[in-house]
Enzyme design. Structure first.
Site, PDB file in Angstrom:
ATOM      1  N   HIS A 112     -30.853 -14.115 -19.783  1.00 48.75           N
ATOM      2  CA  HIS A 112     -31.799 -13.298 -19.775  1.00 48.75           C
ATOM      3  C   HIS A 112     -31.209 -12.156 -19.852  1.00 48.75           C
ATOM      4  O   HIS A 112     -32.676 -11.240 -20.282  1.00 48.75           O
ATOM      5  CB  HIS A 112     -32.196 -13.313 -18.280  1.00 48.75           C
ATOM      6  CG  HIS A 112     -33.242 -14.450 -17.659  1.00 48.75           C
ATOM      7  ND1 HIS A 112     -34.612 -15.012 -18.909  1.00 48.75           N
ATOM      8  CD2 HIS A 112     -33.462 -15.538 -16.531  1.00 48.75           C
ATOM      9  CE1 HIS A 112     -35.483 -15.470 -18.485  1.00 48.75           C
ATOM     10  NE2 HIS A 112     -34.389 -15.858 -17.070  1.00 48.75           N
ATOM     11  N   CYS A 114     -37.536 -21.592 -15.464  1.00 46.74           N
ATOM     12  CA  CYS A 114     -37.501 -20.529 -15.788  1.00 46.74           C
ATOM     13  C   CYS A 114     -38.793 -19.675 -15.386  1.00 46.74           C
ATOM     14  O   CYS A 114     -39.830 -20.541 -15.919  1.00 46.74           O
ATOM     15  CB  CYS A 114     -36.868 -19.823 -17.256  1.00 46.74           C
ATOM     16  SG  CYS A 114     -37.580 -17.707 -16.923  1.00 46.74           S
ATOM     17  N   HIS A 148     -27.726 -18.684 -16.869  1.00 43.25           N
ATOM     18  CA  HIS A 148     -28.729 -18.545 -17.426  1.00 43.25           C
ATOM     19  C   HIS A 148     -30.132 -17.445 -16.625  1.00 43.25           C
ATOM     20  O   HIS A 148     -29.684 -16.574 -17.867  1.00 43.25           O
ATOM     21  CB  HIS A 148     -29.942 -19.420 -16.349  1.00 43.25           C
ATOM     22  CG  HIS A 148     -31.374 -19.303 -16.123  1.00 43.25           C
ATOM     23  ND1 HIS A 148     -31.799 -20.760 -16.586  1.00 43.25           N
ATOM     24  CD2 HIS A 148     -32.425 -19.111 -16.000  1.00 43.25           C
ATOM     25  CE1 HIS A 148     -33.033 -20.380 -16.688  1.00 43.25           C
ATOM     26  NE2 HIS A 148     -33.334 -19.328 -16.443  1.00 43.25           N
ATOM     27  N   GLU A 149     -28.857 -16.480 -15.571  1.00 40.87           N
ATOM     28  CA  GLU A 149     -30.004 -15.479 -15.398  1.00 40.87           C
ATOM     29  C   GLU A 149     -28.374 -14.316 -16.078  1.00 40.87           C
ATOM     30  O   GLU A 149     -29.834 -13.496 -16.553  1.00 40.87           O
ATOM     31  CB  GLU A 149     -29.473 -14.922 -13.710  1.00 40.87           C
ATOM     32  CG  GLU A 149     -29.911 -16.011 -13.141  1.00 40.87           C
ATOM     33  CD  GLU A 149     -31.463 -16.172 -13.097  1.00 40.87           C
ATOM     34  OE1 GLU A 149     -32.371 -15.184 -13.536  1.00 40.87           O
ATOM     35  OE2 GLU A 149     -32.400 -16.749 -12.496  1.00 40.87           O
TER      36      GLU A 149
HETATM   37 NI    NI Z   1     -35.244 -17.744 -16.673  1.00 41.34          NI
END
Ligand code: NI
Length: 191
Positions: A145, A99, A141-142
């Site tokens: 965020h 990341c 994953h995004e």
């Molecule tokens: Ni990331």
């Protein structure tokens, strides 16, 4: 523009929905894509697969995902607004994740192999994506965020889960006691 890195609190907020696309949103998207490309110019072994808005300090539900993560010469990124996980399927598998907001480290992160995602394009079209493998992992994953979650939060057994790239571009395990254990940026709450 600078990538926001942990433990910056801007990475820990739940981002706001994008209700309509205006010049401000388009500028955020352009900056996100440009930052991905600028970052990878300085990281010869790595590719920018995707980025989420809070990584540039934007409090908005926007991600950009690379069209082809196998090809560094393909600089096309797809912006997705208000992406949501409809459901996840398949078994849970561990794989490497990195990341831009967690500099230098990679981790072995458990994720489901398949995910169904709903989002809007920059033109306001609703899209549904049936993703598996690396794309499913990237989207999950995004979207994390946008909810203030980082990949390191999914790692339960921190002692064997972290890696760094060596100068040949290979991922090598880090020594927990000599490295991670003293990194207060990564784990501010640990002893
Ligand atoms: Ni990331």
């Amino acid at each position: 523009m600078n990538i926001v890195t942990t433990p910056d609190p801007r990475l820990r907020i739940k981002c706001k929905k994008v209700n309509h696309v205006d010049d401000e949103i388009r500028e955020m998207v352009d900056n996100m894509i440009q930052n991905c490309l600028d970052w990878e110019k300085e990281h010869k072994f790595e590719i920018s697969a995707a980025l989420a808005a809070p990584q540039l300090g934007y409090d908005r539900r926007i991600i950009v995902v690379r069209e082809d993560t196998e090809d560094k010469n393909n600089a096309t990124f797809i912006p997705l607004l208000n992406p949501e996980v409809i459901k996840t399927e398949g078994k849970t598998v561990y794989d490497y994740e990195g990341c831009l907001s967690v500099p230098s480290y990679y981790g072995m992160v458990p994720r489901p192999t398949k995910a169904r995602i709903k989002a809007q394009t920059i033109d306001g079209q609703e899209v549904r994506i049936k993703a598996d493998g690396f794309l499913a992992r990237t989207l999950l994953h995004e979207i994390d965020h946008l909810n203030g979650i980082l990949f390191i939060d999914h790692i339960k057994d921190v002692k064997d889960a972290f890696y760094r790239l060596n100068d040949k571009g290979d991922l090598v395990p880090v020594d927990y006691d000599k490295d991670i254990a003293n990194n207060k940026d990564l784990f501010p709450d640990e002893d």
